[in-house]
Scaffold this motif. Structure first.
Motif, PDB file in Angstrom:
ATOM      1  N   LEU A 125     -30.785  -5.162 -18.232  1.00 49.72           N
ATOM      2  CA  LEU A 125     -29.837  -4.877 -19.311  1.00 49.72           C
ATOM      3  C   LEU A 125     -30.326  -3.720 -20.167  1.00 49.72           C
ATOM      4  O   LEU A 125     -29.555  -2.896 -20.626  1.00 49.72           O
ATOM      5  CB  LEU A 125     -29.641  -6.120 -20.172  1.00 49.72           C
ATOM      6  N   ALA A 126     -31.660  -3.680 -20.352  1.00 54.25           N
ATOM      7  CA  ALA A 126     -32.208  -2.605 -21.176  1.00 54.25           C
ATOM      8  C   ALA A 126     -32.129  -1.258 -20.462  1.00 54.25           C
ATOM      9  O   ALA A 126     -31.985  -0.216 -21.095  1.00 54.25           O
ATOM     10  CB  ALA A 126     -33.662  -2.931 -21.527  1.00 54.25           C
ATOM     11  N   ASP A 127     -32.239  -1.283 -19.119  1.00 61.04           N
ATOM     12  CA  ASP A 127     -32.328  -0.028 -18.376  1.00 61.04           C
ATOM     13  C   ASP A 127     -30.981   0.538 -17.967  1.00 61.04           C
ATOM     14  O   ASP A 127     -30.836   1.740 -17.783  1.00 61.04           O
ATOM     15  CB  ASP A 127     -33.164  -0.237 -17.100  1.00 61.04           C
ATOM     16  N   VAL A 128     -30.019  -0.352 -17.748  1.00 65.77           N
ATOM     17  CA  VAL A 128     -28.791   0.073 -17.076  1.00 65.77           C
ATOM     18  C   VAL A 128     -27.636   0.107 -18.064  1.00 65.77           C
ATOM     19  O   VAL A 128     -27.478  -0.806 -18.872  1.00 65.77           O
ATOM     20  CB  VAL A 128     -28.450  -0.876 -15.917  1.00 65.77           C
ATOM     21  N   GLU A 129     -26.855   1.183 -18.001  1.00 58.40           N
ATOM     22  CA  GLU A 129     -25.621   1.247 -18.765  1.00 58.40           C
ATOM     23  C   GLU A 129     -24.476   0.791 -17.873  1.00 58.40           C
ATOM     24  O   GLU A 129     -24.419   1.178 -16.716  1.00 58.40           O
ATOM     25  CB  GLU A 129     -25.345   2.701 -19.194  1.00 58.40           C
ATOM     26  N   GLY A 130     -23.605  -0.021 -18.412  1.00 57.16           N
ATOM     27  CA  GLY A 130     -22.416  -0.375 -17.648  1.00 57.16           C
ATOM     28  C   GLY A 130     -22.654  -1.500 -16.656  1.00 57.16           C
ATOM     29  O   GLY A 130     -23.574  -2.285 -16.798  1.00 57.16           O
ATOM     30  N   ARG A 131     -21.804  -1.513 -15.666  1.00 58.16           N
ATOM     31  CA  ARG A 131     -21.754  -2.618 -14.737  1.00 58.16           C
ATOM     32  C   ARG A 131     -22.995  -2.647 -13.833  1.00 58.16           C
ATOM     33  O   ARG A 131     -23.526  -1.616 -13.441  1.00 58.16           O
ATOM     34  CB  ARG A 131     -20.513  -2.468 -13.873  1.00 58.16           C
ATOM     35  N   ILE A 132     -23.433  -3.845 -13.542  1.00 60.44           N
ATOM     36  CA  ILE A 132     -24.604  -3.998 -12.675  1.00 60.44           C
ATOM     37  C   ILE A 132     -24.139  -4.540 -11.331  1.00 60.44           C
ATOM     38  O   ILE A 132     -23.516  -5.600 -11.265  1.00 60.44           O
ATOM     39  CB  ILE A 132     -25.622  -4.961 -13.296  1.00 60.44           C
ATOM     40  N   ASP A 133     -24.381  -3.801 -10.280  1.00 58.04           N
ATOM     41  CA  ASP A 133     -24.022  -4.335  -8.962  1.00 58.04           C
ATOM     42  C   ASP A 133     -25.250  -4.331  -8.049  1.00 58.04           C
ATOM     43  O   ASP A 133     -26.371  -4.031  -8.486  1.00 58.04           O
ATOM     44  CB  ASP A 133     -22.874  -3.525  -8.346  1.00 58.04           C
ATOM     45  N   ALA A 134     -25.010  -4.676  -6.793  1.00 59.06           N
ATOM     46  CA  ALA A 134     -26.134  -4.862  -5.872  1.00 59.06           C
ATOM     47  C   ALA A 134     -26.974  -3.591  -5.754  1.00 59.06           C
ATOM     48  O   ALA A 134     -28.205  -3.650  -5.679  1.00 59.06           O
ATOM     49  CB  ALA A 134     -25.614  -5.279  -4.500  1.00 59.06           C
ATOM     50  N   ALA A 135     -26.309  -2.435  -5.767  1.00 61.14           N
ATOM     51  CA  ALA A 135     -27.045  -1.177  -5.624  1.00 61.14           C
ATOM     52  C   ALA A 135     -27.959  -0.958  -6.827  1.00 61.14           C
ATOM     53  O   ALA A 135     -29.093  -0.494  -6.687  1.00 61.14           O
ATOM     54  CB  ALA A 135     -26.060  -0.016  -5.475  1.00 61.14           C
ATOM     55  N   THR A 136     -27.463  -1.312  -8.011  1.00 62.80           N
ATOM     56  CA  THR A 136     -28.290  -1.159  -9.212  1.00 62.80           C
ATOM     57  C   THR A 136     -29.534  -2.019  -9.107  1.00 62.80           C
ATOM     58  O   THR A 136     -30.652  -1.578  -9.413  1.00 62.80           O
ATOM     59  CB  THR A 136     -27.490  -1.603 -10.458  1.00 62.80           C
ATOM     60  N   VAL A 137     -29.337  -3.258  -8.682  1.00 65.33           N
ATOM     61  CA  VAL A 137     -30.484  -4.163  -8.550  1.00 65.33           C
ATOM     62  C   VAL A 137     -31.466  -3.588  -7.538  1.00 65.33           C
ATOM     63  O   VAL A 137     -32.684  -3.582  -7.759  1.00 65.33           O
ATOM     64  CB  VAL A 137     -30.012  -5.573  -8.126  1.00 65.33           C
ATOM     65  N   ALA A 138     -30.921  -3.079  -6.419  1.00 63.99           N
ATOM     66  CA  ALA A 138     -31.789  -2.563  -5.355  1.00 63.99           C
ATOM     67  C   ALA A 138     -32.595  -1.366  -5.841  1.00 63.99           C
ATOM     68  O   ALA A 138     -33.668  -1.083  -5.316  1.00 63.99           O
ATOM     69  CB  ALA A 138     -30.955  -2.179  -4.146  1.00 63.99           C
ATOM     70  N   ARG A 139     -32.087  -0.652  -6.878  1.00 61.93           N
ATOM     71  CA  ARG A 139     -32.840   0.492  -7.377  1.00 61.93           C
ATOM     72  C   ARG A 139     -34.109   0.034  -8.097  1.00 61.93           C
ATOM     73  O   ARG A 139     -35.120   0.719  -8.086  1.00 61.93           O
ATOM     74  CB  ARG A 139     -31.943   1.303  -8.321  1.00 61.93           C
ATOM     75  N   TYR A 140     -34.033  -1.129  -8.722  1.00 67.09           N
ATOM     76  CA  TYR A 140     -35.180  -1.579  -9.515  1.00 67.09           C
ATOM     77  C   TYR A 140     -36.016  -2.642  -8.811  1.00 67.09           C
ATOM     78  O   TYR A 140     -37.204  -2.746  -9.051  1.00 67.09           O
ATOM     79  CB  TYR A 140     -34.698  -2.142 -10.854  1.00 67.09           C
TER      80      TYR A 140
END
Lengths: 394, 366
Positions: free
Chosen positions: B174-189
Motif C-alpha cells: 500500500l505504501a509503495d503502489v499507487e492505485g489498483r493492485i493486481d497480480a503483476a504488481t505483486v509479482a514486481r515486489y
C-alpha cells in the motif's frame, strides 16, 4: 546332560576349534603351556540361525567350566548358559544399534579382574550393530586387553560393512556354516520330539536357521504367516493386486512386531513409573513424578527402536521365505539337482517354472533381495515392498 | 459511556495478530472518547484475585480506565471467580478487555463472560485458503485500494500463510503502489513460493509437468523442506495413481471406502491417471523406491536424486522405460545455469528472477 557344544548343529569343524581353545585356556590358567589355541578376542561369523551366539555362549561356558572342557554340568557352565555368571557379560541389542555409551561402560567393566579366578568374558551378539564410535571404543580394549579378558563377537560376516577391519584384524575368526537341512531336522526330532516328516519339512523351509525351524515346527502362527507369504506370487495379477499384497505383507509384519513388543513395553513402562514414584498418594507424591518425563521419554525412544527392529525382522523373515520360493523356481527352470527350500510348494514352483525363463526367475529373486537391502538402507518398508511386488508381477 | 464501547470485551481466539488488533482498536476507541484514559495491561497468569479488586475499584481522582487482561485461558481459579463476579456488576467508568484462546485451563472464563453479556470479538486462526484470500483483500481495502483476487492469491503464494507477514506485506504494498493492485504488481515486489510441500512436486510430476515439478522442487528445497518427505510424497503420488487406476472407473465416493482414501484424493488421482500405463507405473514406483534410498544417505546430492526421480517419473509416464529420460536435468532446465546445488545458488537464481515466476502454478494457465 550333553556338553556345552552339543547345541551347535552341524558345525563339527568349529566345535573342534573351540574345544582346542578351551584346552588352551586351561593350559594358560595352570601355567602348563603357552595355550596358543586360545586368544583374547574371537569373531563368530555365519549365516543367520547357524548358531553364532550359541557358539559364543558355549565357548564362554567352557572357559568358566570347572573341568575346563565345557562339561555342561558344573556351576560355571550352568550359570554361564543361564546368563547369570558374574564374569560373563552379554550384550544383546534389542534396538537398532549398540551405542557408544553402552560400549564404554562395558569396556570399563571388562577391564576388571575375573572374580571367579578364571576369565572375564564379554559376549557381544550382533556386533554388526555397533555404531562406528562404539566400534572404536571397543577397539581400544581389544587392542590392549587385560590379561584375563576375552571378547567374543558375533557378526554375519567379516565384511567391513559388518565389522570394522581394525577390530577384525585383532580377532581370531570362527566361521560357522549353514547347517544342512538334514542335521537341523535330526535335532528337531531328537531334542524337541517333532515328528520326522514335519521336522524334515521345517528343516528345509527354515534354510538352515535352527531357531526358525523349531518355530515353524511348533508354532501354528508362524506356519500360517509363512503360508500367506508363499501365496503372494499367485496373487499378483495386476497393479492393484501388487499394492494389496504389499499392504497385507506390511500389516502382517506390523501386527507380528506389535504382538512381540507390546507386552514388554507396558511392563517396562509400569516398572519405571513405579520406580519413579508414580501412583503414590500423600504429600509430595505428585511432585515425584513431575521430573520423570525425561526418563519416560528415553524409555519410549528405546522401545520405539526395538519396535522398528522387530518389524524389520518380521518383514525380513517373510522376504527370506519369498526369496526361497523364487530360488526354487530358478532351480526348476535350470533343472538343477538341488533340493527345494519349500518342499510343500513344489507344485506351485513347478507351474511358475513352466511359465518363466531362468532370466525371469532370477530377476524376481533379485528383486526380493534388493528389497531386503533397501529396507536395511532405511527405505520406508512400504515403499520398498511395493516396488518389489511390482517387479515380481511385471 | 466510553463512546459506544461496551464495558466488558472478550477477545476470543488464538490468532495473535487479530487479538492484538482487537485490543489496539479498543484502546484507540477509549482514547478517542477520553484522551486521559488510564490504560493498564496485565497477564492473567501473574494476576492475583486481590489485585483485580484493586484494579477495578474507583480511583480517588476519578477518570476512565481501560484494563487489558491478556491470556485469560491461563488465569487461576480465584482470578476467574473474581472476574466473573465483577462481570455481573461492571463499573461504568472501567472498560475491561479479556483475551482468551477459547480453550486452556480457564475455559469457564470465556463461557462465563459471554453469558454475562460481554461483547465478543472473535480472533480465530484463519483455516481455509478462502479466508486468507479474503483477509488479504480486506487488508488492501483498508488502505482504500482495491486488490484483485489474483493479487491476493499471488501474495499468499509468495509470502505464506502467516497473518502477520501477510499484513506487513500488504501495508508495504500500500505504501509503495499507487492505485489498483493486481497480480503483476505483486509479482514486481514479491517472487517465489513460500509454502511448497512434497505433494506439490508429486502432483506436478504425476501429470508429466516436468518444468512445474522441477520448479516446485527447487522452491521446496530452497525454503527448507527436507528431501525425505518430498521423496515420500512422490512415492505416495505413484501409489495413489496406481491403486486408483487399477480399481477402474467409478464414482470416487463409492470407491473411497474400498480404497481407504478420501474422495477428493481419488478424484484427483483419476485425473492424473490418464496417460499412465501399468508398465509405466512399475517403472515409476521403482524410481521412487530408489530415490527413497538415495535421499536417506545413498546419494551424495539429495537434491539431484530428487530431480532425477522427477525426470524418471515423467519418462515412465511417456512410455519410456524410465532410464533414458534422465539425460540431465540441465538440458531442460530452461535457465541454462545448471542446477543450483546449494541454497545460495538457488537464492541467487531466485533473486535474479530466473528460477521461477512466483505466480505460476503447475498445470494452471500461463
Amino acid at each position: 546332560m550333553a556338553d556345552v557344544f552339543a547345541d551347535l548343529v552341524g558345525q563339527e569343524e568349529a566345535v573342534d576349534i573351540l574345544r582346542r581353545a578351551a584346552a588352551g585356556a586351561v593350559a594358560i590358567l595352570d601355567g602348563s603351556g603357552t595355550g596358543s589355541a586360545m586368544t583374547h578376542a574371537w569373531i563368530f561369523t555365519g549365516p543367520p540361525g547357524s548358531g553364532r551366539s550359541v557358539a559364543a555362549r558355549a565357548l564362554a561356558a567352557a572357559l568358566q567350566c570347572a573341568t575346563g572342557v565345557g562339561c555342561g554340568e558344573c556351576t560355571g557352565c550352568r550359570t554361564t548358559l543361564g546368563g547369570t555368571h558374574a564374569d560373563v557379560r552379554m550384550v544383546t541389542p534389542d534396538g537398532l544399534s549398540i551405542g557408544v555409551n553402552e560400549m564404554r561402560a562395558l569396556v570399563l567393566r571388562a577391564a576388571s579382574a575375573p572374580t571367579g579366578g578364571r576369565w572375564q568374558v564379554v559376549v557381544i551378539e550382533d556386533a554388526d550393530r555397533l555404531t562406528e564410535q562404539a566400534g572404536n571404543a571397543l577397539l581400544k580394549a581389544i587392542e590392549e586387553p587385560p590379561p584375563r579378558t576375552v571378547f567374543l563377537l558375533c557378526t554375519p560376516s567379516t565384511h567391513p560393512d559388518d565389522i570394522s577391519v581394525t577390530i577384525r584384524s585383532r580377532c581370531r575368526v570362527v566361521t560357522l556354516r549353514q547347517p544342512p537341512a538334514a542335521a537341523v531336522a535330526s535335532v528337531l526330532v531328537s531334542r524337541d520330539g517333532v515328528e520326522a516328516d514335519t521336522a524334515a519339512w521345517a528343516g528345509a523351509a527354515a534354510q538352515g536357521h535352527v531357531g526358525r525351524a523349531r518355530r515353524l515346527a511348533r508354532d501354528a502362527d508362524a506356519r500360517r504367516r509363512r503360508e500367506a507369504v508363499l501365496a503372494v506370487p499367485r496373487r499378483l495379477t495386476g497393479v492393484g493386486a501388487c499394492f494389496d499384497a504389499a499392504s497385507a505383507l506390511i500389516e502382517a509384519a506390523e501386527a507380528e512386531a506389535e504382538a512381540a513388543v507390546a507386552e514388554a513395553d507396558t511392563a517396562e513402562r509400569t516398572a519405571l513409573e513405579t520406580a519413579l514414584g508414580a501412583g503414590g498418594t500423600g504429600r509430595g507424591a505428585s511432585g515425584a513424578i513431575r521430573g520423570a518425563a525425561g526418563q519416560l521419554k528415553d524409555l519410549e525412544k528405546r522401545q520405539k527402536s526395538r519396535a522398528t527392529r522387530a518389524q524389520r525382522d518380521a518383514l525380513d523373515r517373510a522376504l527370506v521365505d519369498l526369496a526361497g520360493f523364487y530360488r526354487d523356481v530358478l532351480v526348476r527352470t535350470m533343472a538343477a539337482p538341488v533340493a527345494p527350500v519349500h518342499t510343500d510348494a513344489t507344485s506351485l514352483a513347478e507351474a511358475a517354472a513352466r511359465k518363466w525363463s531362468p532370466d525371469d526367475a532370477l530377476r524376481r529373486l533379485e528383486a526380493v533381495l534388493e528389497c531386503r537391502t533397501a529396507i536395511e538402507a532405511n527405505v520406508k518398508p512400504r515403499i520398498a515392498v511395493e516396488a518389489m511386488m511390482l517387479s515380481l508381477w511385471n | 459511556m466510553t463512546g459506544g464501547l461496551s464495558s466488558i470485551q472478550l477477545v476470543l481466539g488464538d490468532e495473535e495478530l487479530l487479538v492484538a488488533r482487537a485490543v489496539d482498536k479498543a484502546v484507540a476507541a477509549a482514547k478517542e472518547a477520553d484522551a486521559a484514559t488510564d490504560v493498564r495491561q496485565y497477564d492473567a497468569n501473574a494476576l492475583a484475585a486481590g489485585e483485580l479488586a484493586e484494579m477495578v475499584s474507583p480511583s480517588l481522582f476519578g477518570g476512565r480506565r481501560l484494563i487489558v487482561v491478556r491470556g485469560g485461558q491461563d488465569a487461576r481459579k480465584d482470578v476467574v471467580t473474581a472476574l466473573l463476579d465483577y462481570a455481573k456488576h461492571p463499573d461504568p467508568d472501567v472498560t475491561l478487555i479479556v483475551t482468551h484462546t477459547g480453550g486452556g485451563r480457564a475455559k469457564a472464563l470465556a463461557d462465563g463472560l459471554r453469558t454475562a453479556g460481554a461483547e465478543v470479538v472473535t480472533a480465530a486462526k484463519l483455516k481455509s485458503h478462502r479466508d486468507r484470500v479474503a483477509f488479504v483483500r480486506e487488508e488492501l481495502r483498508r488502505g482504500s485500494t482495491r486488490g484483485s483476487e489474483e493479487a491476493a492469491e499471488a501474495l499468499l503464494a509468495a509470502v505464506g500463510n502467516d497473518l502477520r507477514e501477510l499484513a506487513a506485506a500488504c501495508s508495504q504494498l500500500l505504501a509503495d503502489v499507487e492505485g489498483r493492485i493486481d497480480a503483476a504488481t505483486v509479482a514486481r515486489y514479491y517472487r517465489g513460493r513460500a509454502e511448497v510441500s512434497g505433494f506439490t512436486v508429486a502432483d506436478a510430476a504425476m501429470v508429466g509437468d516436468v518444468p512445474g515439478a522441477l520448479e516446485a522442487l527447487r522452491w521446496a528445497l530452497h525454503v527448507g523442506v527436507d528431501p525425505v518427505p518430498i521423496a515420500d510424497a512422490i512415492a505416495d503420488g505413484v501409489r495413489t495413481v496406481a491403486r486408483v487406476a487399477s480399481a477402474g472407473r467409478g464414482n470416487a465416493y463409492q470407491m473411497a471406502s474400498s480404497l481407504g482414501m478420501p474422495a477428493w484424493k481419488i478424484e484427483r488421482a483419476q485425473r492424473q491417471a490418464r496417460g499412465w500405463s501399468p508398465e509405466g507405473l512399475v517403472a515409476a514406483m521403482r524410481a521412487a523406491a530408489d530415490c527413497n534410498a538415495e535421499v536417506k544417505g545413498g546419494a551424495d546430492d539429495r537434491g539431484y536424486a530428487l530431480e532425477r526421480v522427477v525426470f524418471a517419473v515423467a519418462a515412465a509416464r511417456n512410455g519410456d522405460s524410465g532410464r533414458s529420460g534422465q539425460g540431465g536435468p540441465g538440458r531442460t532446465d530452461g535457465d541454462g545455469t545448471g542446477r543450483p546445488t546449494d541454497a545460495r545458488a538457488a537464492a541467487r537464481a531466485a533473486a535474479a528472477g530466473r528460477g521461477a515466476t512466483g505466480t505460476r502454478r503447475p498445470g494452471g494457465s500461463r
